[in-house]
Design a protein around this motif. Structure first.
Motif, PDB file in Angstrom:
ATOM      1  N   GLY A  24       9.169   1.736   4.291  1.00 58.03           N
ATOM      2  CA  GLY A  24       8.573   0.852   5.283  1.00 58.03           C
ATOM      3  C   GLY A  24       7.150   0.482   4.916  1.00 58.03           C
ATOM      4  N   THR A  25       6.760  -0.766   5.226  1.00 56.97           N
ATOM      5  CA  THR A  25       5.431  -1.250   4.839  1.00 56.97           C
ATOM      6  C   THR A  25       4.437  -1.234   6.000  1.00 56.97           C
ATOM      7  OG1 THR A  25       6.102  -3.527   5.276  1.00 56.97           O
ATOM      8  CG2 THR A  25       6.382  -2.720   3.025  1.00 56.97           C
ATOM      9  N   ASN A  26       4.924  -0.974   7.208  1.00 53.83           N
ATOM     10  CA  ASN A  26       4.033  -0.797   8.363  1.00 53.83           C
ATOM     11  C   ASN A  26       4.664   0.251   9.265  1.00 53.83           C
ATOM     12  OD1 ASN A  26       5.911  -2.140  10.283  1.00 53.83           O
ATOM     13  ND2 ASN A  26       5.383  -3.991   9.126  1.00 53.83           N
ATOM     14  N   ALA A  53       0.297   0.308   2.887  1.00 50.23           N
ATOM     15  CA  ALA A  53      -1.097   0.035   2.511  1.00 50.23           C
ATOM     16  C   ALA A  53      -2.079   0.402   3.616  1.00 50.23           C
ATOM     17  CB  ALA A  53      -1.254  -1.445   2.139  1.00 50.23           C
ATOM     18  N   ALA A  54      -1.729   0.109   4.872  1.00 48.19           N
ATOM     19  CA  ALA A  54      -2.646   0.396   5.984  1.00 48.19           C
ATOM     20  C   ALA A  54      -2.900   1.898   6.119  1.00 48.19           C
ATOM     21  CB  ALA A  54      -2.078  -0.162   7.290  1.00 48.19           C
ATOM     22  N   GLY A  55      -1.884   2.694   5.825  1.00 46.93           N
ATOM     23  CA  GLY A  55      -2.042   4.140   5.907  1.00 46.93           C
ATOM     24  C   GLY A  55      -2.851   4.707   4.763  1.00 46.93           C
ATOM     25  N   ILE A  56      -2.761   4.077   3.609  1.00 47.80           N
ATOM     26  CA  ILE A  56      -3.528   4.554   2.454  1.00 47.80           C
ATOM     27  C   ILE A  56      -5.014   4.279   2.661  1.00 47.80           C
ATOM     28  CG2 ILE A  56      -3.862   4.322  -0.042  1.00 47.80           C
ATOM     29  CD1 ILE A  56      -1.218   5.669   0.954  1.00 47.80           C
ATOM     30  N   SER A  57      -5.326   3.180   3.329  1.00 46.74           N
ATOM     31  CA  SER A  57      -6.740   2.848   3.551  1.00 46.74           C
ATOM     32  C   SER A  57      -7.329   3.566   4.762  1.00 46.74           C
ATOM     33  CB  SER A  57      -6.901   1.327   3.727  1.00 46.74           C
ATOM     34  OG  SER A  57      -6.147   0.880   4.841  1.00 46.74           O
ATOM     35  N   ASP A  58      -6.490   4.242   5.556  1.00 47.66           N
ATOM     36  CA  ASP A  58      -6.968   4.928   6.766  1.00 47.66           C
ATOM     37  C   ASP A  58      -6.169   6.215   6.938  1.00 47.66           C
ATOM     38  OD1 ASP A  58      -7.661   5.825   9.274  1.00 47.66           O
ATOM     39  OD2 ASP A  58      -7.342   3.915  10.297  1.00 47.66           O
ATOM     40  N   SER A  64      -1.343   9.993  11.893  1.00 48.18           N
ATOM     41  CA  SER A  64      -0.700   9.606  13.146  1.00 48.18           C
ATOM     42  C   SER A  64       0.754   9.194  12.912  1.00 48.18           C
ATOM     43  CB  SER A  64      -1.476   8.452  13.793  1.00 48.18           C
ATOM     44  OG  SER A  64      -0.790   7.954  14.912  1.00 48.18           O
ATOM     45  N   THR A  65       0.980   8.400  11.887  1.00 47.35           N
ATOM     46  CA  THR A  65       2.347   7.955  11.586  1.00 47.35           C
ATOM     47  C   THR A  65       3.222   9.138  11.193  1.00 47.35           C
ATOM     48  OG1 THR A  65       1.518   5.799  10.840  1.00 47.35           O
ATOM     49  CG2 THR A  65       3.744   6.404  10.161  1.00 47.35           C
ATOM     50  N   SER A  66       2.658  10.074  10.454  1.00 47.93           N
ATOM     51  CA  SER A  66       3.452  11.238  10.021  1.00 47.93           C
ATOM     52  C   SER A  66       3.929  12.051  11.222  1.00 47.93           C
ATOM     53  CB  SER A  66       2.637  12.123   9.072  1.00 47.93           C
ATOM     54  OG  SER A  66       1.665  12.874   9.762  1.00 47.93           O
ATOM     55  N   LYS A  67       3.103  12.158  12.241  1.00 44.14           N
ATOM     56  CA  LYS A  67       3.501  12.911  13.446  1.00 44.14           C
ATOM     57  C   LYS A  67       4.640  12.198  14.177  1.00 44.14           C
ATOM     58  CE  LYS A  67      -1.011  15.089  14.124  1.00 44.14           C
ATOM     59  NZ  LYS A  67      -2.261  15.107  14.918  1.00 44.14           N
ATOM     60  N   VAL A  90       3.787   0.634  -5.852  1.00 40.19           N
ATOM     61  CA  VAL A  90       3.442  -0.731  -5.433  1.00 40.19           C
ATOM     62  C   VAL A  90       1.952  -0.924  -5.156  1.00 40.19           C
ATOM     63  CG1 VAL A  90       5.740  -1.171  -4.501  1.00 40.19           C
ATOM     64  CG2 VAL A  90       3.999  -0.222  -2.999  1.00 40.19           C
ATOM     65  N   LEU A  91       1.177   0.172  -5.135  1.00 43.24           N
ATOM     66  CA  LEU A  91      -0.259   0.042  -4.870  1.00 43.24           C
ATOM     67  C   LEU A  91      -1.068   0.598  -6.036  1.00 43.24           C
ATOM     68  CD1 LEU A  91      -0.981   1.061  -1.147  1.00 43.24           C
ATOM     69  CD2 LEU A  91      -1.160  -1.206  -2.163  1.00 43.24           C
ATOM     70  N   GLU A  92      -2.180  -0.026  -6.316  1.00 44.56           N
ATOM     71  CA  GLU A  92      -3.085   0.436  -7.370  1.00 44.56           C
ATOM     72  C   GLU A  92      -4.121   1.369  -6.752  1.00 44.56           C
ATOM     73  OE1 GLU A  92      -3.577   0.731 -11.089  1.00 44.56           O
ATOM     74  OE2 GLU A  92      -2.998  -1.364 -10.841  1.00 44.56           O
ATOM     75  N   LEU A  93      -4.259   2.577  -7.306  1.00 47.74           N
ATOM     76  CA  LEU A  93      -5.311   3.505  -6.887  1.00 47.74           C
ATOM     77  C   LEU A  93      -5.976   4.064  -8.137  1.00 47.74           C
ATOM     78  CD1 LEU A  93      -4.245   5.984  -4.029  1.00 47.74           C
ATOM     79  CD2 LEU A  93      -5.760   4.014  -3.876  1.00 47.74           C
TER      80      LEU A  93
END
Length: 253
Positions: A24-26, A53-58, A64-67, A90-93
Motif C-alpha cells: 500500500g502507498t498510503n 513515502a509519507a511514513g518514511i518521511s514521518d 501510528s500506521t503500524s499500530k 521504490v524509494l531512494e534513501l
C-alpha cells in the motif's frame, strides 16, 4: 538446520511458509490490503514500507500506521522491509538514512521481524543485528540482484556471510536469464542448506524462476512470497497458486 520462530510460525520445519507483501502507498491502502491479506490466511505479512513515502518521511506516522495494522492482523507475524532502490525498492534513501530508519523500526518494534540488507557498512549492520535481537526482533538478512544470477560460489559466500553476521534467516533473490541460471541458484541453495544452521530463503525471479518459488522444500528454502492482488517482485505467484503447488510437492517422510 535449526528453526526460527517469528511470533506464532516456525521457519525451518514442515512445508515452506508463505509471506504476502503489503505494498500500500498510503495508510488507507495499507489497512485495506492488510484486511485482504488476513482473509487469504498466509503465514506472515511483509510490510513493504518503501512503498509508503509519507511514513518514511514521518516516523510518527509510520508508528501510528503500524499500530492500526496490528489491530487488523491480530496475531499474524509482520516482517517490516524497506527495500532500497538498488535492490528493487521504490524509494531512494541515503545509506545513513536507511540505517537510521532500520534503527527506528527496531526501537519502536514496528513488527516481529526486520529485513536488513547485506551490502551496507559491516559494523553498522552488526550493530543493527544486535539491537534487533535486544528488542526480540528476528533478523532476515537479504541480498537482491535484479540483473543476473551470480556465480554459485558468490551466492554461497553471500548467504554464509549473512550467517556469520548473526542473521537469524538468510535470503537471496536474483534474476535468471536461462534455465542454467535457475539450476545455479538451486544448487547454491542446496549447498548452503547443508552447510549452515540458519533457515534460508532463496528465489529466482521472473517467469523462469517460478519453479524456485514452489520447490523450496526440496532444495532447502523455508519461505516463499505469494501475492494477494498486487505483486512486489517479478514472477511472484498468487498465494492460492503457491499454496496449491506447495501442497502438491509436499514431502512426506
Amino acid at each position: 538446520m535449526s528453526t526460527v520462530k517469528i511470533r506464532n510460525i516456525v521457519l525451518g520445519e514442515g512445508q515452506p511458509k508463505i509471506a504476502v507483501p503489503n505494498v500500500g502507498t498510503n495508510e488507507e491502502e495499507i489497512l485495506s490490503f492488510a484486511k485482504e491479506i488476513v482473509a487469504a490466511k498466509p503465514d506472515l505479512m511483509e510490510w513493504r514500507i518503501d512503498y509508503y513515502a509519507a511514513g518514511i518521511s514521518d516516523i510518527n506516522k509510520l508508528i501510528s500506521t503500524s499500530k492500526k495494522i496490528r489491530q487488523i492482523v491480530d496475531n499474524l507475524p509482520i516482517l517490516v522491509t524497506f527495500r532500497t532502490k538498488n535492490e528493487g525498492g521504490v524509494l531512494e534513501l541515503s545509506d545513513d538514512n536507511y540505517l537510521n530508519l532500520l534503527q527506528a523500526i527496531i526501537e519502536n518494534r514496528l513488527g516481529d521481524a526486520i529485513d536488513i540488507e547485506l551490502f551496507h557498512e559491516e559494523e553498522k549492520i552488526k550493530s543493527l543485528v544486535q539491537l534487533a535481537h535486544n528488542y526480540n526482533l528476528v533478523v532476515i538478512m537479504s541480498n537482491h540482484d535484479f540483473e543476473k544470477v551470480p556465480p554459485k560460489d558468490v551466492i554461497v559466500f553471500r548467504l554464509k556471510k549473512m550467517s556469520e553476521l548473526q542473521a537469524d534467516v538468510v535470503k537471496m533473490a536474483c534474476m535468471p536469464h536461462t534455465a542454467k541460471d535457475v539450476l545455479i541458484l538451486l544448487e547454491a541453495t542446496n549447498e548452503v542448506h547443508q552447510a549452515i544452521e540458519n533457515p534460508l530463503i532463496t528465489m529466482a525471479m521472473g517467469d523462469l524462476g517460478k519453479v524456485t518459488r514452489v520447490s523450496g522444500q526440496v532444495f532447502g528454502s523455508s519461505l516463499s512470497f505469494g501475492a494477494v492482488g498486487k505483486t512486489s517482485a517479478p514472477g511472484q505467484l498468487s498465494i492460492t497458486d503457491l499454496r496449491n503447488a506447495e501442497n502438491y510437492l509436499a514431502l512426506h517422510n
